[in-house]
Structure formats: C-alpha cells, structure tokens
Design an enzyme around this catalytic site. Structure first.
Site, PDB file in Angstrom:
ATOM      1  CD  GLU A 421     -16.852  24.879  55.829  1.00 40.39           C
ATOM      2  OE1 GLU A 421     -16.531  24.357  54.756  1.00 40.39           O
ATOM      3  OE2 GLU A 421     -17.277  24.192  56.796  1.00 40.39           O
ATOM      4  CD  GLU A 422     -18.517  21.840  58.961  1.00 41.24           C
ATOM      5  OE1 GLU A 422     -19.218  21.559  57.967  1.00 41.24           O
ATOM      6  OE2 GLU A 422     -17.423  21.307  59.194  1.00 41.24           O
ATOM      7  CD  GLU A 433     -22.236  38.364  50.744  1.00 36.43           C
ATOM      8  OE1 GLU A 433     -23.049  37.777  50.042  1.00 36.43           O
ATOM      9  OE2 GLU A 433     -22.351  38.422  51.990  1.00 36.43           O
TER      10      GLU A 433
END
Ligand SMILES: [Zn+2]
Length: 744
Positions: A421-422, A433
């Site tokens: 995430e970072e 997706e």
C-alpha cells in the site's frame, strides 16, 4: 431504527431454530414452535451476538497483536512482510478461532528502493567541489530500533536517480502558487535545488511543480511547526514525548497515481502485459530526497536572498530566506551549492494480499469487505499495524463464534490484508482489477481501518453518504474511552459536527480521497466505502499527522507510551468497525441509507446555482440538473417508504433481495468510466478530485475553472456542458435504480 432490529430478531429466532441451520445463536427458548418455511432468509441482525462481539473485543489482545506486528521493520515484499503473510494465514486458519478459508494472492509489481551500495546523499559543496556539510543518511538510533539492515534509509520512492547540483532556494510547500511567488520575486529557479516542506500539496506534486521552472532537484523536510507544535529539541521529542526527533524523516511514495505503475487497469499477474518502465507515467520528473529538520535547519537558516513571506516561516528558530544561495555571514560560502545524489532503483517484486473468508449463511454471494494494508515503511507500529492489530482481534472474535457454531453471518465477510500500500495502494488496486466483475456484482460495502488510532480524542469517519446511518447506529451504542460516560457518537459530535437540513446537528462524516486502500473500491468500482479511526483534539495540536509518521520512530513503545496507553481507543475502533461490519453482514435489509445522498446532491446543486447565469449565457441549460436532483430525492424518499411498508408485513425473501440489490447498486450508478479520461481509475462522478473552487460536482467545478482560466474558450465551455450532462445522466440513472423495478 431500533424497532427494525427487534422485529427482525424475533422473526429470525423463530425461523432458525426450526431449520437448525445455525446452532445456538438464536437458540434462546421463546415461542419457537412453528417456523415459517422460508425462515432462514428472514434472519436479521442478532443483538445478542452483537453484544457478545462488543464484549469480547479485548484491548490487551490488540496490544499483543501490535507488539508482534511491529516487532521488526516490514517494508513491502521484505522477508518480515512475507513472515507476516504467514502469521495472518495461520491466524485465519486456526482451528479454534480461524475463518472458513484463507489464501494469498500474489502480484508482480514495480516498487522502488534506494541502492544499498550507493546511499542517497545530500551535501553542501564549495566552488571546488569539496564537501562542507553532509545531511544524515539515516535517522539517529535513539531507542535501538532505528539502526540495523532492515531499516530502509529515508528516500522518495519512485524518484528518478540523478546527481543534480545547484544553488539552494526555499520554495515553501512546493505548490504551484509557491513557485509563482518565487518567480514574482525574481528568484532564479533554473538549475537550482529547492528545499520544500511537507504539506500543502502531495509529495510527488512538489517535484512536478518544480520541474516546470527548470529546477534540477528537490529536498523535502518536515517543519517542527507543522508536526511538533513547534517543539524541536531532542529532550522534548520522542522518546520523551510523542514529537518527531530532529533526525526523523518522512518516507513515502512519490508516484502520482495508485496501483502497480506498469499494469494500469490490469491485474499484475506474471504473464500480464506490462508497460516499459520508461513509458510508465506518474513518476517524479526530477530527483527528490527527504531530510530531517535537523539538517534542514542547517541549510535553511544559512540561506541568503530576500526574507520569505510570513506564511512561509516555520519553527526552525531563524528567519527563512528565499535564496538562491547562502547568506554572506553564515557558515557556508555564498557560492556554496547543494548536491543531491539519488540512486533509487525500480524493481519488480512479488507482493501478496491475504484474504480470509467467512461464508454467508443466507446470501453467500454478497460480500462485505474489511481490509487494511500490512506493509510499513519501517516498524510501522501506528501505520498500518494499529489497524492490523484491530483486524486480527475482530477476526479472532468472529472466528471463535464461527468455529463454535454460535454464529454465521447472513452475507459473506471477506477480510483482507493488502500488500504494498505504501507504494501506492498497490495490493488493493490489483485486487479490484483482478476481481472487477465479481466485486461489481456482489460487493455490498468496503470497510477500511488503516491507522486505527492517530490520537485518543474522538472517532473520525470518512465515507460516502449511505454509510452514515450505519456508523451512527454503531457509534450510539458504544461507550467512548475515558471517563466522560458519553457514547462514541456523543463524544464525536463534540469534535466534528455539522448542521444537517434533515437531522439537525450530527457528527460530520468526511469524504474519501485516495489516502488509503478504500480508493480503488470507491473511485474505480463504486462500492460504498468508509475509513474508520480514532483521532486528535484539534484544539490541542495542529500536527499535520501524528509526528513519527513514516519514520523509524513509529514503534510499539511510541503507541504504548504516547499514542494510546491502555489501548482503549484501539478497542473503541474495533467495536465501532466490528459493529458496522456485523450490521452490514447480518441485517435483513442492508443498513445503507440512500436518501442521505439527497443532502449531498442538494448542496452540490446549491453551489452550482452560482454558475447558473454564466452557464445560460453559454447556452447550457441548467434545468435538467435541477430536475435530476429532484428526481433522485423523490425516488430515494419513496424507496425508503417501500422498505418501511415491507417491514409492516412479513417481507418476502425475494422482495428483500430486490431492495438490497437496489441499495448495493446505487453507488455503482454514479460511475462513468469516460467522465475523467485524464484521471486514472477515478470514475465516480460525485467524488473524483475537485480542483475547481466551486464546491459542486467535481467534473463540473473543474471544467468551469478551466473555462475561466482559458479566457472562456468555446472548447472549454463544451467540456462544461459535457460534464453537466454526465452528472445529469448519472443522477437520472441513480433515480431509476431506486424506483420500483417494474417501472422501466
Ligand atoms: Zn497506512
């Protein structure tokens, strides 16, 4: 809403006992003699189960989870990140407290790391190239946790390699206005190095803005005024207080978009089509490197040139000048320059998401998702482990009830631990997706709990309007931490409130930007989403975020000693998010109130009224927008009336499902994939980023500002009209979704 739950509970009790699908949970002996045939489908939220879950969420277990999760640095795809994947799998596969199933999904994604052989450097050099001063390459090892091979040195992820050198200029926050101001002051920017402070604009935007003026390299630091309420001395910062130590440096991603940079709109499977990294967009155009305020002070307090404007001054204990170059009576020669050496590398790495699933008893094909990321910059005790510690405790309590056979939710619950995430919400975006169709068809809502505790003052919730009512219901029934005796709701309203035209004074629910993994769910998929945390008393601190954010000082002791001693705010978030999760997964009718969108649409319409005359001068009719908002309001009101009428009788399971599908799908109707072609993933016509100053529908607001800025060119007004039509079509579609399904 209370009566709804009571009625539902009674119906469910009678039903389930007879069918014996779920043992125990409704097995309170009362009038269970003649179950209706379609009984299990009438099962509603069980308040007893809710109460049990609330009681069992344990502050000390959250603390122990946090200690384990933040024991070592766990940068995305590092060995410790992989070890935490195993920890999550193990917890979710536990025979006593696990879920129905747990698995990982892996993606091959493009990350960016500093070179180990050639560390990034920032030096002041004289005219012969001799180094006069060097910034620290790592943070000071204050608690024994800031050293070691797993602590990644401070860097700007995705910043390109390069070794620019030039005279130093101070550019405030590096916004477009800041560079315009420097230009106005005739400060030479071409081939300079600019020093900026965090805040104001996004990380990557600082380099993008600077490059437009020919700047060669960018430095960024955290000013003590913005993060420490002015405190800057070692003895007034961590470990003596929650403030950022002078050597602390905020790391972060400087990628402009989210998702894997090489596979936009495609899951990053190994065989997927990938852009060549030279063709990928969204990376900073010039080298950029973050530094601590201890080093920024040496640079900034020795700058020459004019005095910077009052709003540009900060907490380093000197006057900030603009430059270029150093002052005559400082410690550096006036023609001294700053050399920035960035040696970051792009690397394809395998990053995992972990999914834990509880199969729904009645509607297994409806998913309530609850997630947080797992990866951190360093130890990541606050970010993201305060959220994961809560996630693990919540899944333990629910898993235990599940394994005992006490409970199984009506709908399926999907817990998720996102990877990378970072670097730009990568794991969650790749997930949306890969499972795009399934999620669009079946996902009811997404709950995000990233940093669960920023501070101990109050609940803070961001989300789309339909989630307001379920969050309020949950918050009203849980006690706030501390001795106030108030509910979380009553405490919340003291800190963040607004006056609603429908309800009067209520806590204010913020809007969702792209700060965490909810972004692809709301903006790309149109799934009603929320982000839940405990946060600051803004009258007590003006810190931009908790001070050790993304530094090597974000450790377990920091949380245990300063952020939430006793972990009662963690427990409050676990209870709030847990209650919301149970209400969404177990209520007969989804507790999403679609008519709460009416208030938002009204306020957007009111703001747009200011543009009405100008629009009509350009032959753009405003009437259809007014009509569309009115249609939505009417459709939402009668939709809620239909639900109330159904409750008066015995709702037929197919009628319930029909209503729930309308509730679930409403958010999707606001998507238009062609609305913002220049914005990757953003397709929600109500919540796309708004850069225009009029607080209305973002596409309309942005197009209108563009028309103003371009001197009212016909093409710009055509875009205003297109954006207005997009909104009208979306609102008409939303109203149509809420009308009785037989009304074609
Ligand atoms: Zn986070």
């Amino acid at each position: 809403m209370q009566w709804v739950k009571v009625l539902g509970g009674v119906v469910g009790a009678a039903a389930l006992l007879g069918l014996g699908i779920i043992v125990g949970h409704f097995a309170i002996p009362k009038g269970a003699d003649s179950p209706a045939p379609s009984a299990s489908a009438s099962q509603d939220l069980d308040l007893k189960i809710l109460e049990t879950v609330m009681e069992q969420l344990d502050a000390n277990r959250i603390r122990e989870n946090l200690r384990e999760l933040s024991k070592e640095p766990h940068l995305a795809t590092s060995p410790r990140d992989e070890a935490l994947v195993q920890l999550l799998l193990q917890r979710w596969q536990d025979p006593e407290s696990g879920l129905d199933s747990a698995r990982t999904t892996e993606y091959e994604v493009l990350l960016s790391f500093p070179s180990e052989e050639q560390p990034n450097r920032v030096d002041v050099v004289n005219s012969t190239g001799a180094v006069l001063f060097s910034c620290r390459q790592s943070e000071e090892n204050v608690t024994g946790e800031q050293g070691g091979p797993d602590v990644v040195p401070p860097y700007a992820a995705y910043a390109p390699p390069g070794t620019p050198q030039g005279p130093l200029v101070y550019a405030n926050q590096g916004s477009e206005e800041d560079f315009k101001e420097l230009q106005k002051e005739a400060v030479k920017l071409q081939d300079s190095i600019v020093l900026t402070r965090y805040g104001g604009v996004g990380r990557g935007a600082k380099a993008v803005n600077a490059a437009k003026y020919g700047v060669a390299g960018v430095l960024v630091y955290t000013d003590p005024k913005d993060i420490n309420d002015g405190k800057s001395l070692p003895n007034e910062t961590f470990p003596h207080s929650w403030c950022l130590p002078p050597s602390g440096v905020e790391r972060g991603s400087y990628f402009e978009y989210f998702g894997d940079p090489l596979t936009p709109y495609l899951p990053a499977t190994p065989s997927s089509f990938r852009l060549n990294s030279d063709n990928a967009s969204g990376f900073p155009p010039i080298p950029i490197q973050p530094i601590g305020f201890e080093d920024a002070q040496v640079l900034l307090c020795n700058l020459g040139g004019k005095l910077a404007p009052a709003g540009w001054q900060g907490g380093l204990g000197c006057d900030y000048n603009l430059g270029p170059g150093f002052r005559s009576n400082g410690i550096f020669p006036e023609d001294g320059q700053v050399n920035v050496s960035v040696h970051n590398r792009l690397e394809l790495r395998n990053s995992s998401n972990v999914l834990g699933i509880i199969r729904g008893a009645v509607e297994p094909d409806r998913y309530v998702l609850y997630g947080n990321h797992r990866d951190s910059w360093v130890h990541g005790a606050v970010d993201p482990s305060t959220g994961t510690a809560v996630l693990l405790e919540l899944s333990r309590v629910l898993g235990t009830l599940l394994k005992k056979g006490t409970w199984r939710p009506r709908r399926s619950i999907v817990f998720a631990s996102w990877g990378a995430e970072e670097f730009g919400l990568i794991g969650s975006t790749e997930f949306t997706e890969e499972f795009f169709s399934k999620l669009q068809e079946r996902a009811v809502a997404y709950i995000n709990v990233d940093i669960s505790v920023f501070a101990n003052a109050t609940l803070r919730v961001q989300g789309t309007p339909p989630i307001q009512s379920v969050v309020f219901s949950a918050a009203k029934q849980i006690s706030a931490p501390g001795s106030s005796g108030l509910s979380i709701y009553d405490n919340w309203i003291r800190y963040y409130n607004r006056s609603s035209s429908v309800y009067g004074l209520v806590p204010s629910v913020g809007t969702l930007g792209a700060g965490s993994d909810y972004a692809p769910f709301i903006h790309f998929l149109g799934i009603s989403s929320m982000d839940i945390a405990y946060t600051y008393d803004r009258s007590k601190t003006s810190a931009r975020i908790y001070p050790t954010y993304h530094t090597a000082f974000d450790t377990f002791d920091y949380v245990d000693k300063f952020l939430d001693p006793g972990f009662s705010s963690h427990q409050a978030v676990a209870r709030t998010a847990g209650s919301v999760l149970l209400r969404l997964s177990d209520s007969l009718f989804l507790p999403l109130n679609v008519s709460d969108y009416s208030e938002t649409l009204r306020s957007f319409l009111q703001a747009a009224e200011n543009l009405r005359d100008l629009l009509e001068q350009h032959n753009i009719s405003f009437g259809p927008l007014v009509t569309a908002v009115e249609k939505f309001e009417g459709a939402a009101t009668s939709f809620n009336q239909r639900i109330a009428t159904l409750w008066e009788g015995t709702p037929d399971p197919l009628q319930v499902r029909m209503i729930n599908d309308q509730l679930m799908l409403l958010e999707r109707t606001f998507l238009n994939s062609q609305a913002f072609p220049e914005e990757r993933y953003y397709s929600h016509v109500l919540w796309a980023p708004r850069t225009g100053s009029v607080a209305t529908f973002p596409g309309l607001s942005n197009a209108y500002s563009q028309a103003e800025n371009t001197g009212h060119e016909p093409a710009a007004w055509a875009e205003v009209q297109r954006q207005l039509s997009i909104v009208v079509a979306a609102l008409e579609g939303a109203a149509a979704t809420l009308r009785p399904v037989a009304d074609l």
